[in-house]
Structures are given as C-alpha cells and as structure tokens.
Motif scaffolding. Structure first.
Motif, PDB file in Angstrom:
ATOM      1  N   ASN A 218     -90.159  82.849   9.123  1.00  0.00           N
ATOM      2  CA  ASN A 218     -88.014  83.075   9.246  1.00  0.00           C
ATOM      3  C   ASN A 218     -88.100  82.030   8.682  1.00  0.00           C
ATOM      4  O   ASN A 218     -86.908  82.505   7.402  1.00  0.00           O
ATOM      5  CB  ASN A 218     -87.957  82.995  10.558  1.00  0.00           C
ATOM      6  CG  ASN A 218     -88.392  84.316  11.435  1.00  0.00           C
ATOM      7  OD1 ASN A 218     -88.674  84.945  10.860  1.00  0.00           O
ATOM      8  ND2 ASN A 218     -87.953  84.325  12.982  1.00  0.00           N
ATOM      9  N   ALA A 219     -88.502  80.708   8.493  1.00  0.00           N
ATOM     10  CA  ALA A 219     -87.662  79.975   7.861  1.00  0.00           C
ATOM     11  C   ALA A 219     -88.164  80.172   6.203  1.00  0.00           C
ATOM     12  O   ALA A 219     -86.993  79.432   5.426  1.00  0.00           O
ATOM     13  CB  ALA A 219     -88.007  78.261   8.298  1.00  0.00           C
ATOM     14  N   TYR A 220     -89.439  80.575   6.194  1.00  0.00           N
ATOM     15  CA  TYR A 220     -90.109  80.604   4.590  1.00  0.00           C
ATOM     16  C   TYR A 220     -89.018  81.535   4.478  1.00  0.00           C
ATOM     17  O   TYR A 220     -88.522  81.508   2.797  1.00  0.00           O
ATOM     18  CB  TYR A 220     -91.740  80.838   4.266  1.00  0.00           C
ATOM     19  CG  TYR A 220     -92.058  79.617   4.294  1.00  0.00           C
ATOM     20  CD1 TYR A 220     -92.078  78.816   3.021  1.00  0.00           C
ATOM     21  CD2 TYR A 220     -93.051  79.023   5.730  1.00  0.00           C
ATOM     22  CE1 TYR A 220     -92.310  77.695   3.109  1.00  0.00           C
ATOM     23  CE2 TYR A 220     -94.074  77.849   5.344  1.00  0.00           C
ATOM     24  CZ  TYR A 220     -93.647  77.205   3.972  1.00  0.00           C
ATOM     25  OH  TYR A 220     -94.403  76.435   3.689  1.00  0.00           O
ATOM     26  N   LEU A 226     -82.609  83.018  -0.153  1.00  0.00           N
ATOM     27  CA  LEU A 226     -81.513  81.427  -0.338  1.00  0.00           C
ATOM     28  C   LEU A 226     -81.734  81.325  -2.122  1.00  0.00           C
ATOM     29  O   LEU A 226     -80.706  81.412  -2.732  1.00  0.00           O
ATOM     30  CB  LEU A 226     -81.324  80.520   0.317  1.00  0.00           C
ATOM     31  CG  LEU A 226     -81.459  80.229   1.257  1.00  0.00           C
ATOM     32  CD1 LEU A 226     -81.196  79.691   2.710  1.00  0.00           C
ATOM     33  CD2 LEU A 226     -79.356  80.781   1.269  1.00  0.00           C
ATOM     34  N   LYS A 227     -82.978  81.263  -2.324  1.00  0.00           N
ATOM     35  CA  LYS A 227     -83.598  81.501  -3.905  1.00  0.00           C
ATOM     36  C   LYS A 227     -82.984  82.899  -4.349  1.00  0.00           C
ATOM     37  O   LYS A 227     -82.489  82.188  -5.426  1.00  0.00           O
ATOM     38  CB  LYS A 227     -84.504  81.310  -3.784  1.00  0.00           C
ATOM     39  CG  LYS A 227     -85.265  80.476  -5.037  1.00  0.00           C
ATOM     40  CD  LYS A 227     -87.028  81.226  -5.014  1.00  0.00           C
ATOM     41  CE  LYS A 227     -87.262  80.336  -6.393  1.00  0.00           C
ATOM     42  NZ  LYS A 227     -88.758  80.812  -6.713  1.00  0.00           N
ATOM     43  N   ALA A 228     -83.168  83.265  -3.938  1.00  0.00           N
ATOM     44  CA  ALA A 228     -82.616  85.120  -4.706  1.00  0.00           C
ATOM     45  C   ALA A 228     -81.337  84.795  -5.017  1.00  0.00           C
ATOM     46  O   ALA A 228     -80.454  85.199  -5.574  1.00  0.00           O
ATOM     47  CB  ALA A 228     -83.236  86.019  -4.326  1.00  0.00           C
ATOM     48  N   GLU A 233     -79.149  74.175  -3.024  1.00  0.00           N
ATOM     49  CA  GLU A 233     -78.518  73.094  -1.921  1.00  0.00           C
ATOM     50  C   GLU A 233     -79.498  73.702  -0.075  1.00  0.00           C
ATOM     51  O   GLU A 233     -80.214  73.291   0.224  1.00  0.00           O
ATOM     52  CB  GLU A 233     -77.646  72.763  -1.384  1.00  0.00           C
ATOM     53  CG  GLU A 233     -76.945  71.338  -2.299  1.00  0.00           C
ATOM     54  CD  GLU A 233     -77.613  70.836  -2.505  1.00  0.00           C
ATOM     55  OE1 GLU A 233     -78.115  70.403  -1.492  1.00  0.00           O
ATOM     56  OE2 GLU A 233     -78.047  69.873  -4.135  1.00  0.00           O
ATOM     57  N   GLU A 234     -78.400  75.257  -0.188  1.00  0.00           N
ATOM     58  CA  GLU A 234     -79.390  76.144   1.000  1.00  0.00           C
ATOM     59  C   GLU A 234     -81.060  76.033   1.334  1.00  0.00           C
ATOM     60  O   GLU A 234     -81.541  76.305   2.870  1.00  0.00           O
ATOM     61  CB  GLU A 234     -78.575  76.816   1.274  1.00  0.00           C
ATOM     62  CG  GLU A 234     -76.986  76.860   1.777  1.00  0.00           C
ATOM     63  CD  GLU A 234     -76.377  76.390   0.969  1.00  0.00           C
ATOM     64  OE1 GLU A 234     -76.719  76.474  -0.736  1.00  0.00           O
ATOM     65  OE2 GLU A 234     -74.880  76.544   0.995  1.00  0.00           O
ATOM     66  N   GLN A 235     -81.172  76.387  -0.276  1.00  0.00           N
ATOM     67  CA  GLN A 235     -82.616  76.854  -0.146  1.00  0.00           C
ATOM     68  C   GLN A 235     -83.709  75.254   0.888  1.00  0.00           C
ATOM     69  O   GLN A 235     -84.436  75.546   0.709  1.00  0.00           O
ATOM     70  CB  GLN A 235     -82.862  77.230  -1.550  1.00  0.00           C
ATOM     71  CG  GLN A 235     -84.178  77.719  -1.352  1.00  0.00           C
ATOM     72  CD  GLN A 235     -84.751  78.022  -3.140  1.00  0.00           C
ATOM     73  OE1 GLN A 235     -83.655  77.637  -4.259  1.00  0.00           O
ATOM     74  NE2 GLN A 235     -86.169  78.334  -3.690  1.00  0.00           N
ATOM     75  N   LYS A 236     -83.147  74.908  -0.284  1.00  0.00           N
ATOM     76  CA  LYS A 236     -83.857  73.162   0.368  1.00  0.00           C
ATOM     77  C   LYS A 236     -84.276  72.821   1.392  1.00  0.00           C
ATOM     78  O   LYS A 236     -85.132  72.656   2.253  1.00  0.00           O
ATOM     79  CB  LYS A 236     -82.927  72.165  -0.740  1.00  0.00           C
ATOM     80  CG  LYS A 236     -83.464  70.654  -0.807  1.00  0.00           C
ATOM     81  CD  LYS A 236     -83.225  70.128  -1.533  1.00  0.00           C
ATOM     82  CE  LYS A 236     -83.784  68.423  -1.005  1.00  0.00           C
ATOM     83  NZ  LYS A 236     -83.123  67.040  -1.456  1.00  0.00           N
ATOM     84  N   MET A 237     -82.532  73.557   2.292  1.00  0.00           N
ATOM     85  CA  MET A 237     -83.378  72.629   3.503  1.00  0.00           C
ATOM     86  C   MET A 237     -83.747  73.753   4.445  1.00  0.00           C
ATOM     87  O   MET A 237     -84.342  73.373   5.600  1.00  0.00           O
ATOM     88  CB  MET A 237     -81.398  73.139   4.290  1.00  0.00           C
ATOM     89  CG  MET A 237     -81.206  72.391   5.555  1.00  0.00           C
ATOM     90  SD  MET A 237     -79.500  72.914   6.139  1.00  0.00           S
ATOM     91  CE  MET A 237     -78.488  71.762   4.528  1.00  0.00           C
ATOM     92  N   ALA A 238     -83.696  75.141   4.371  1.00  0.00           N
ATOM     93  CA  ALA A 238     -84.718  76.339   4.804  1.00  0.00           C
ATOM     94  C   ALA A 238     -85.988  75.842   4.244  1.00  0.00           C
ATOM     95  O   ALA A 238     -86.380  75.607   5.493  1.00  0.00           O
ATOM     96  CB  ALA A 238     -84.421  77.790   4.071  1.00  0.00           C
ATOM     97  N   TYR A 239     -85.829  75.539   3.176  1.00  0.00           N
ATOM     98  CA  TYR A 239     -87.406  74.814   2.901  1.00  0.00           C
ATOM     99  C   TYR A 239     -88.123  73.795   3.856  1.00  0.00           C
ATOM    100  O   TYR A 239     -89.105  73.115   4.077  1.00  0.00           O
ATOM    101  CB  TYR A 239     -87.867  74.627   1.480  1.00  0.00           C
ATOM    102  CG  TYR A 239     -89.214  73.957   1.048  1.00  0.00           C
ATOM    103  CD1 TYR A 239     -90.070  75.022   1.021  1.00  0.00           C
ATOM    104  CD2 TYR A 239     -89.442  73.271   0.851  1.00  0.00           C
ATOM    105  CE1 TYR A 239     -91.431  74.307   0.619  1.00  0.00           C
ATOM    106  CE2 TYR A 239     -90.574  72.786   0.219  1.00  0.00           C
ATOM    107  CZ  TYR A 239     -91.518  73.283  -0.190  1.00  0.00           C
ATOM    108  OH  TYR A 239     -93.320  72.618   0.087  1.00  0.00           O
ATOM    109  N   GLN A 240     -87.221  72.662   4.009  1.00  0.00           N
ATOM    110  CA  GLN A 240     -87.275  71.152   4.429  1.00  0.00           C
ATOM    111  C   GLN A 240     -87.604  71.808   6.215  1.00  0.00           C
ATOM    112  O   GLN A 240     -88.635  71.424   6.788  1.00  0.00           O
ATOM    113  CB  GLN A 240     -86.477  70.154   4.597  1.00  0.00           C
ATOM    114  CG  GLN A 240     -86.741  69.754   2.925  1.00  0.00           C
ATOM    115  CD  GLN A 240     -85.643  68.934   2.490  1.00  0.00           C
ATOM    116  OE1 GLN A 240     -83.742  68.971   3.507  1.00  0.00           O
ATOM    117  NE2 GLN A 240     -85.314  68.244   2.242  1.00  0.00           N
TER     118      GLN A 240
END
Length: 436
Positions: A218-220, A226-228, A233-240
């Motif tokens: 789900n995080a990926y 978020l990338k789309a 910033e939010e994408q980076k947080m989700a990736y981490q």
C-alpha cells in the motif's frame, strides 16, 4: 558432600535435638561385650550418619547434646534393671564416650578446610576406637585394656565404621542421583514450556509478515499515486515508509528463520498426551508455588495418543491454566481441572477453574485481539499471547474451536475441541485414517 539434605534441613537446634533423641533411643538396642558395663549399641552407627549429613553443625554442640541425652535414657533403664551403685559409673562412661568421640572428630575432621569421604572414614574409625578404649579404661580402671581387648575393640570400631559410612555414602549417592534426575526433569519441563512460548510467538510473527507485506504494498501504491499527482514531498515520505516497513519485514524474517531453525519441527519427536499434561501441570505447580497460592491442579486424561505439534498444545493449555491461576488468585481452596476426552473425530480439552469468573458483558470480547482484564500495578497490560491468539492456534493448527462458560464469582470453563487427525498426525493425506 551434601551438608543440608532436605529431610534434616531444619533449624540448627531442632536438628541437634532430633539427633540427640534418635541416638539416645538407638543406644537402647545394645549387648554387653568385653567388660561389665561396656556395651556395643546401635547408637554408635547412627552418630556417624548424623555427623555426615550435618556438617554445617558444630560437632561439639551435637556431640555434647547426645552425651547428655543418651546417658539419661540409659540411666533410667539401669535404675530399673541394675543395682543403683553402677548407674553413676555407667552413665559417666557414656558421657566420656560421646564427649571423646566428638572432640576427636572436631579436631581431626571438622576443622579441616578440605574434607572428603576418605578423611571422614578414617576419622570415624579413630573416634570410635579411642572412645571405646577410654570407656573400657574408665570402667575397669585400665585393668581391662589387655592386648586382646585392644585388638578386638579395633575390629569392632572398623566394622561399625564400615557399616555407618557405607550407609551414609550409599544414601548420599542415591540422593544425588534423585536430585540430578529431578533437576534434569525440571530443566526439560522448562525447555518445553519456553520453547512452546517461543514457537507460538514465531507462529504469530509469520502471520504478521503478511500484514507487513500488505502495508509495504500500500505504501508503494501510495508512492506511485503521489508521483502521478506531482506531490514530491508526500511521495518521498510514502517511499520512505515503504522502505522502512520493508526493512522491518526482513528483520522479522531473520528472527523467524533463526528461531525456526532452532525449533525445527523435524527435530522434535512427538510427545504422548500424558507427558504433555505432566509437563504443563508440573510447571504450572511451580508457578503456583512461587506465587504462594493455594490452588490444586487436577488432571483427568482418558486418551492415549501422540501429538507431533506438542508445542502448540502446550501453548493452548498453559495459557488457559495461567488464566485460571490469575482468576483464582489468593482465594483459598482454589482448583483447576484439566480434562482430556475422546469425542470421536475430535479431542475435547476442558480447563475449569473456580476463580472469580468473567462478567457476562465481557464474554463476547475475550477472544478479540488486544483484549485483557489483567493489569499490573503500573497499569500496563500483561502481555501473554492472549485468548485471541489461543483461538487462532486452535482454528489454524487443529481445525478446532474454543468456547467458554463463565459465571462471575463461580468460575470459568473453557472447552477446546481439536480435530483428532490433525492433532495426532503430521503431513498425512486426507484419506488416511489415524486413531489415538
């Protein structure tokens, strides 16, 4: 050498009094020898035994107590059976014998820094021999100490010492065997108990890995969304988050692999139901004793079978029994009954206690994850695997079910139904029929 065997491990003065009375009574089993007034008594066999198993006691205290008690008993007998003119001399002779005995023992053996059985044997021979010579010399004013008597007294001392030390050494040896056997048994029980707890935790860690994988996925997915939407910033947080959860998953898997290899089922032989119940009840009794509770465990088993997945069964039983122990608490005349019955295709296990019971409003909640009624003094919940996880093991491992009946103030009864084929077999085909 054992200094405080359990059957003599009383308060110091209690042991001294017991020894004095026993030796005094044993001195009545006697027969006359060599010279008038000199006797060969059973007390001379008991004294070395008491000395051997009470090496924490000062032998002077022990010996002088015997030196008082034994002549008192003998003096009473002499007053009833002999001329009173001999009572004093015979009584003094008894006192001299025991006093001389313990003084020599104290000087030659008890003060030694290093003690062993050989030194004990030689010391007892010397004590018995010299004390007998002193007694005969006193009774005969040294006239009875002929070469023949001196040689014969040595033989008597040697034989008595051989018998007394043989009794002591053999008893000590068998006691060590029993103690070691009990220690090994308790260590084995402890291992099974701990292994069951660890194996159940590993089981639930494996189930948690699936949840972790779902979180990672789900995080990926969130990262891609978020990338789309061009939210860096939010994408980076989700990736981490996805990355960290993935690392946690690998840590879980490493722990599972390590514990799984150690507790590999292939290395664990099946256990009989009677042995499982013995382990669980014995270890539960240890817990009851450590908490100073008044709880009686009753085990009833009419099923003779082997259980390959015995760790899971130990987990089920131990958790239900511990719940019963907690429910009974300090109540007097507490009782927990564990009953195993053959119900055809199922095996029924009943765990019944007469504790505080469960409020009716809470009964629908007790199998919910995270539910607990037990808190410590700081307010933290006691974390066992919980009834929800017990239910999971019952259902997942044995295709069974667990039910509960409880009345507040009267007690609680858990009924566990396990599929017999799954309980008593491992890796069998569906068409195989296995019997207990």
């Amino acid at each position: 050498m054992i200094k405080n065997p359990s059957f003599l491990n009383y308060h110091k003065w209690q042991r001294i009094i017991i020894a004095a009375i026993c030796v005094a009574l044993a001195s009545q089993a006697e027969f006359n020898a060599f010279v008038p007034g000199f006797i060969i008594a059973l007390s001379a066999l008991l004294l070395p035994v008491f000395l051997y198993f009470n090496q924490d006691l000062n032998p002077l205290q022990l010996g002088f107590a015997i030196a008082i008690a034994s002549p008192v008993f003998r003096g009473l007998i002499l007053l009833l059976t002999h001329n009173t003119t001999h009572v004093l001399s015979y009584t003094v002779a008894d006192i001299l014998y025991f006093s001389c005995y313990v003084i020599i023992y104290y000087l030659l053996y008890w003060q030694r820094h290093f003690r062993n059985n050989s030194a004990f044997f030689l010391t007892i021979v010397i004590c018995d021999y010299l004390s007998n010579l002193l007694e005969i010399g006193f009774l005969t004013r040294m006239q009875g100490l002929t070469l023949y008597v001196v040689e014969l007294v040595f033989v008597v001392a040697l034989v008595r010492t051989l018998v007394a030390t043989l009794i002591s050494f053999l008893f000590h040896y068998f006691q060590l065997l029993i103690v070691r056997s009990e220690e090994h048994e308790q260590q084995y029980y402890h291992f099974i108990w701990v292994a069951a707890a660890v194996k159940s935790e590993v089981y639930f860690m494996k189930k948690n890995v699936n949840d972790i994988e779902a979180v990672t996925k789900n995080a990926y997915l969130l990262n891609e969304r978020l990338k789309a939407e061009q939210l860096p910033e939010e994408q980076k947080m989700a990736y981490q988050i996805a990355q960290r959860v993935h690392e946690i998953k690998h840590s879980y898997q490493d722990v599972i692999k390590g514990l799984g290899d150690y507790f590999d089922d292939q290395n664990n032989a099946p256990m009989r139901m009677n042995d499982i119940l013995k382990i669980v009840s014995s270890y539960s009794q240890m817990i009851i004793h450590s908490r100073h509770l008044n709880i009686n465990l009753v085990v009833q088993n009419n099923l003779d079978c082997t259980v390959p997945e015995h760790y899971y069964l130990v987990t089920i039983l131990s958790n239900l029994i511990l719940n019963g122990i907690d429910a009974i608490g300090k109540k007097h005349s507490g009782e927990i009954v564990i009953a195993v019955q053959d119900q055809g295709k199922d095996v029924q296990i009943t765990v019944r206690d007469n504790g505080s019971g469960i409020p009716e409003a809470m009964l629908p909640l007790i199998f919910k994850a995270g539910f607990s009624t037990k808190f410590d003094q700081s307010g933290d919940i006691y974390r066992g695997i919980g009834l929800s996880n017990v239910q999971s093991i019952v259902q997942d491992q044995f295709a069974g079910r667990i039910t509960v009946n409880s009345k507040q103030g009267s007690g609680t009864t858990f009924h566990v139904f396990l599929n017999k084929k799954l309980l008593t077999s491992k890796g069998v085909n569906e068409d195989e029929v296995l019997h207990c």
